[in-house]
Design a protein around this motif. Structure first.
Motif, mmCIF file in Angstrom:
data_model
loop_
_atom_site.group_PDB
_atom_site.id
_atom_site.type_symbol
_atom_site.label_atom_id
_atom_site.label_comp_id
_atom_site.label_asym_id
_atom_site.label_seq_id
_atom_site.Cartn_x
_atom_site.Cartn_y
_atom_site.Cartn_z
ATOM 1 N N PHE A 127 0.071 -11.662 4.926
ATOM 2 C CA PHE A 127 -0.876 -10.615 5.291
ATOM 3 C C PHE A 127 -0.693 -9.424 4.365
ATOM 4 O O PHE A 127 0.449 -9.083 4.012
ATOM 5 C CB PHE A 127 -0.633 -10.155 6.735
ATOM 6 C CG PHE A 127 -0.764 -11.248 7.754
ATOM 7 C CD1 PHE A 127 -1.971 -11.489 8.390
ATOM 8 C CD2 PHE A 127 0.326 -12.047 8.072
ATOM 9 C CE1 PHE A 127 -2.092 -12.504 9.331
ATOM 10 C CE2 PHE A 127 0.217 -13.061 9.001
ATOM 11 C CZ PHE A 127 -0.996 -13.295 9.641
ATOM 12 N N ASP A 128 -1.797 -8.802 3.966
ATOM 13 C CA ASP A 128 -1.650 -7.513 3.296
ATOM 14 C C ASP A 128 -2.592 -6.498 3.915
ATOM 15 O O ASP A 128 -3.690 -6.825 4.367
ATOM 16 C CB ASP A 128 -1.823 -7.621 1.775
ATOM 17 C CG ASP A 128 -3.252 -7.763 1.304
ATOM 18 O OD1 ASP A 128 -4.063 -6.866 1.572
ATOM 19 O OD2 ASP A 128 -3.546 -8.771 0.630
ATOM 20 N N VAL A 129 -2.096 -5.281 4.010
ATOM 21 C CA VAL A 129 -2.838 -4.158 4.587
ATOM 22 C C VAL A 129 -2.937 -3.070 3.531
ATOM 23 O O VAL A 129 -1.945 -2.718 2.896
ATOM 24 C CB VAL A 129 -2.136 -3.615 5.849
ATOM 25 C CG1 VAL A 129 -2.936 -2.467 6.458
ATOM 26 C CG2 VAL A 129 -1.932 -4.713 6.879
ATOM 27 N N ARG A 130 -4.157 -2.544 3.341
ATOM 28 C CA ARG A 130 -4.393 -1.494 2.341
ATOM 29 C C ARG A 130 -5.148 -0.350 3.007
ATOM 30 O O ARG A 130 -6.104 -0.577 3.758
ATOM 31 C CB ARG A 130 -5.219 -2.027 1.164
ATOM 32 C CG ARG A 130 -4.648 -3.292 0.541
ATOM 33 C CD ARG A 130 -5.647 -3.883 -0.445
ATOM 34 N NE ARG A 130 -5.264 -5.232 -0.839
ATOM 35 C CZ ARG A 130 -5.028 -5.608 -2.102
ATOM 36 N NH1 ARG A 130 -5.158 -4.740 -3.081
ATOM 37 N NH2 ARG A 130 -4.677 -6.854 -2.371
ATOM 38 N N ARG A 156 -7.817 2.685 2.935
ATOM 39 C CA ARG A 156 -9.100 2.868 2.254
ATOM 40 C C ARG A 156 -9.571 4.310 2.436
ATOM 41 O O ARG A 156 -9.554 4.847 3.548
ATOM 42 C CB ARG A 156 -10.131 1.913 2.850
ATOM 43 C CG ARG A 156 -11.479 1.901 2.167
ATOM 44 C CD ARG A 156 -12.436 0.911 2.869
ATOM 45 N NE ARG A 156 -12.875 1.373 4.186
ATOM 46 C CZ ARG A 156 -12.448 0.882 5.328
ATOM 47 N NH1 ARG A 156 -11.560 -0.109 5.357
ATOM 48 N NH2 ARG A 156 -12.897 1.362 6.485
ATOM 49 N N ASP A 157 -9.987 4.959 1.333
ATOM 50 C CA ASP A 157 -10.415 6.353 1.442
ATOM 51 C C ASP A 157 -11.929 6.470 1.514
ATOM 52 O O ASP A 157 -12.659 5.468 1.559
ATOM 53 C CB ASP A 157 -9.824 7.190 0.312
ATOM 54 C CG ASP A 157 -10.474 6.917 -1.053
ATOM 55 O OD1 ASP A 157 -11.415 6.112 -1.138
ATOM 56 O OD2 ASP A 157 -10.036 7.535 -2.033
ATOM 57 N N VAL A 158 -12.434 7.703 1.528
ATOM 58 C CA VAL A 158 -13.868 7.947 1.719
ATOM 59 C C VAL A 158 -14.714 7.367 0.596
ATOM 60 O O VAL A 158 -15.907 7.098 0.769
ATOM 61 C CB VAL A 158 -14.143 9.458 1.867
ATOM 62 C CG1 VAL A 158 -13.539 9.988 3.153
ATOM 63 C CG2 VAL A 158 -13.601 10.233 0.662
ATOM 64 N N ASP A 159 -14.121 7.176 -0.600
ATOM 65 C CA ASP A 159 -14.858 6.619 -1.726
ATOM 66 C C ASP A 159 -14.755 5.095 -1.794
ATOM 67 O O ASP A 159 -15.297 4.485 -2.720
ATOM 68 C CB ASP A 159 -14.344 7.218 -3.038
ATOM 69 C CG ASP A 159 -14.560 8.728 -3.110
ATOM 70 O OD1 ASP A 159 -15.638 9.186 -2.673
ATOM 71 O OD2 ASP A 159 -13.644 9.431 -3.576
ATOM 72 N N GLY A 160 -14.051 4.490 -0.852
ATOM 73 C CA GLY A 160 -13.874 3.044 -0.880
ATOM 74 C C GLY A 160 -12.713 2.579 -1.716
ATOM 75 O O GLY A 160 -12.507 1.373 -1.882
ATOM 76 N N ASP A 161 -11.938 3.517 -2.271
ATOM 77 C CA ASP A 161 -10.758 3.138 -3.049
ATOM 78 C C ASP A 161 -9.642 2.685 -2.117
ATOM 79 O O ASP A 161 -9.504 3.193 -0.992
ATOM 80 C CB ASP A 161 -10.280 4.325 -3.886
ATOM 81 C CG ASP A 161 -11.341 4.792 -4.869
ATOM 82 O OD1 ASP A 161 -11.939 3.938 -5.542
ATOM 83 O OD2 ASP A 161 -11.584 6.013 -4.933
ATOM 84 N N GLU A 162 -8.822 1.722 -2.601
ATOM 85 C CA GLU A 162 -7.752 1.154 -1.790
ATOM 86 C C GLU A 162 -6.387 1.510 -2.358
ATOM 87 O O GLU A 162 -6.230 1.712 -3.565
ATOM 88 C CB GLU A 162 -7.869 -0.383 -1.753
ATOM 89 C CG GLU A 162 -9.059 -0.919 -1.003
ATOM 90 C CD GLU A 162 -9.016 -2.433 -0.906
ATOM 91 O OE1 GLU A 162 -8.324 -3.062 -1.741
ATOM 92 O OE2 GLU A 162 -9.649 -2.994 0.000
ATOM 93 N N SER A 163 -5.411 1.547 -1.456
ATOM 94 C CA SER A 163 -4.016 1.667 -1.883
ATOM 95 C C SER A 163 -3.516 0.323 -2.370
ATOM 96 O O SER A 163 -4.171 -0.718 -2.208
ATOM 97 C CB SER A 163 -3.152 2.129 -0.712
ATOM 98 O OG SER A 163 -3.062 1.091 0.250
ATOM 99 N N ALA A 190 7.891 -3.764 6.409
ATOM 100 C CA ALA A 190 7.693 -3.724 4.972
ATOM 101 C C ALA A 190 7.794 -2.281 4.538
ATOM 102 O O ALA A 190 7.111 -1.413 5.070
ATOM 103 C CB ALA A 190 6.327 -4.290 4.607
ATOM 104 N N ALA A 191 8.645 -1.986 3.579
ATOM 105 C CA ALA A 191 9.053 -0.614 3.357
ATOM 106 C C ALA A 191 8.213 0.153 2.356
ATOM 107 O O ALA A 191 8.207 1.371 2.383
ATOM 108 C CB ALA A 191 10.516 -0.589 2.897
ATOM 109 N N ALA A 192 7.539 -0.502 1.444
ATOM 110 C CA ALA A 192 6.840 0.242 0.414
ATOM 111 C C ALA A 192 5.659 -0.552 -0.079
ATOM 112 O O ALA A 192 5.625 -1.776 0.036
ATOM 113 C CB ALA A 192 7.786 0.538 -0.759
ATOM 114 N N PRO A 193 4.633 0.140 -0.660
ATOM 115 C CA PRO A 193 3.471 -0.584 -1.153
ATOM 116 C C PRO A 193 3.859 -1.655 -2.155
ATOM 117 O O PRO A 193 4.662 -1.419 -3.056
ATOM 118 C CB PRO A 193 2.633 0.514 -1.819
ATOM 119 C CG PRO A 193 3.088 1.779 -1.174
ATOM 120 C CD PRO A 193 4.537 1.570 -0.884
ATOM 121 N N GLY A 194 3.284 -2.830 -1.965
ATOM 122 C CA GLY A 194 3.528 -3.906 -2.912
ATOM 123 C C GLY A 194 4.782 -4.697 -2.631
ATOM 124 O O GLY A 194 4.980 -5.760 -3.185
#
Length: 372
Positions: free
Chosen positions: A55-58, A60-67, A342-346
């Motif tokens: 599973f991955d969770v990202r 999402r900001d107002v412009d549709g950009d993801e982490s 999970a401790a950090a992005p990626g």
């Protein structure tokens, strides 16, 4: 059967985050993305028990950009199981369990209509005391731990037990381990020991019972919150209760009855997240956080964790309060299969434990698209 996994995460600190995208795959078939609003949990349904999913969770900001994603691996299992083998009822699982087995429960409320006997050497484990709840309303005892002569250690952990005359009755078993439990609203006693029984009770929240612990045997009580009982800890006859690093609050008749106050014991007012709703987690800043035995492990508590175990049922678990974040991780309310952080992005932490909800500590950083 579970056939699902619950993902739960702490919110992104980025101010313009408007939602989260969740994806999953079994290595062959992609699932999602699920485009969620500004929530902190999602239940992924339609899965296959025993299959490992990534599973991955990202954010999402107002412009549709993801982490960047935070990823974890989990595998659904049956709701009541021993070593991955499912059983239709808790009674059936306990009857089938052999010495050394652990009966694993999911994140469910379980209504039990008869006292469930746990034989010495068999263990019973939930997901967390916030989610795995044994409702024994009207019974003489919810759980009876008995010796059958085979020896072995019984551990009861990560459960809430409520509604009986006696929550957990250790009748004659030796060396029983009781850990990370909420034991509440049992009319006679939360935990009771017979004359030949011995046990340790560590990181429990004992609330609203007739007596929190009543012992004719010998029990060590450590890192516990003993709150709003008629009597906190009581030794009867030749029994003994040894208290250390426990906190006593609002026990109506007495905190100790034939029991001496121990090293590190406190008498501080405890504030829970929602005591009226029986949510006995302690928020950040609670005076009993980081107040447990300095020798005890605290590594499972969310970072920053203060360098010392919290008192109560959630000490040294993923649902302990952070030392500085001001928030407590909130699990889902349905069954699933795995608990991991999970401790950090990626980064990926693979923890295929046969139980639980999936806790994600997400450190989101939105990746901006370059200007057009």
């Amino acid at each position: 059967a579970h056939l699902k996994v619950i993902l739960t995460w702490t919110p992104s600190p980025t101010s313009n985050v408007v939602g989260y995208n969740v994806r999953a795959t079994d290595g062959i078939t992609p699932i999602g993305p699920a485009l969620l609003g500004n929530v902190t949990a999602n239940t992924v349904l339609g899965l296959t028990n025993g299959t490992a999913y990534t599973f991955d969770v990202r954010a999402r900001d107002v412009d549709g950009d993801e982490s960047d994603p935070v990823t974890v691996i989990a595998s659904p299992v049956p709701n009541i199981s021993i070593g991955g083998t499912g059983y239709p009822t808790l009674a059936a699982a306990l009857a089938a369990a052999q010495n050394g087995d652990t009966v694993q429960l999911g994140a469910e409320p379980y209504v039990i209509t008869a006292t469930h006997v746990v034989r010495e050497g068999v263990s019973l484990r939930g997901l967390s005391p916030h989610q795995t709840r044994l409702d024994a309303t009207g019974l003489a005892a919810a759980i009876a731990v008995v010796s059958d002569g085979d020896g072995g250690i019984t551990t009861l952990s990560l459960l809430t037990v409520f509604g009986a005359a006696i929550g957990i009755h250790v009748q004659d078993a030796q060396g029983v381990v009781l850990r990370n439990l909420v034991i509440r609203d049992n009319a006679q006693s939360g935990v009771e020991l017979g004359g030949f029984a011995t046990a340790s009770l560590t990181n429990a929240t004992l609330a609203g019972n007739g007596t929190g612990v009543r012992s004719c045997g010998v029990v060590d009580v450590r890192n516990c919150l003993v709150v709003d009982n008629q009597v906190g800890l009581s030794a009867k006859g030749s029994g003994a209760v040894h208290s250390r690093y426990d906190n006593f609050d609002r026990n109506h008749s007495a905190a100790y009855e034939n029991v001496a106050a121990g090293t590190g014991d406190l008498a501080e007012r405890v504030v829970f997240l929602n005591e009226a709703a029986k949510d006995y987690r302690v928020p950040q800043g609670g005076i009993t956080n980081d107040a447990g035995d300095p020798q005890d492990d605290y590594s499972l508590e969310p970072a920053p964790n203060g360098g010392r175990i919290d008192l109560g049922a959630f000490g040294n678990t993923a649902l302990a309060a952070s030392a500085s974040s001001g928030s407590v991780s909130t699990p889902g309310t349905s069954s699933s299969s795995c608990s991991a952080v999970a401790a950090a992005p990626g980064s990926t932490m693979s923890a295929l434990w046969p139980f639980g909800a999936l806790f994600l500590a997400l450190a989101f950083s939105i990746l901006r698209r370059p200007p057009a």
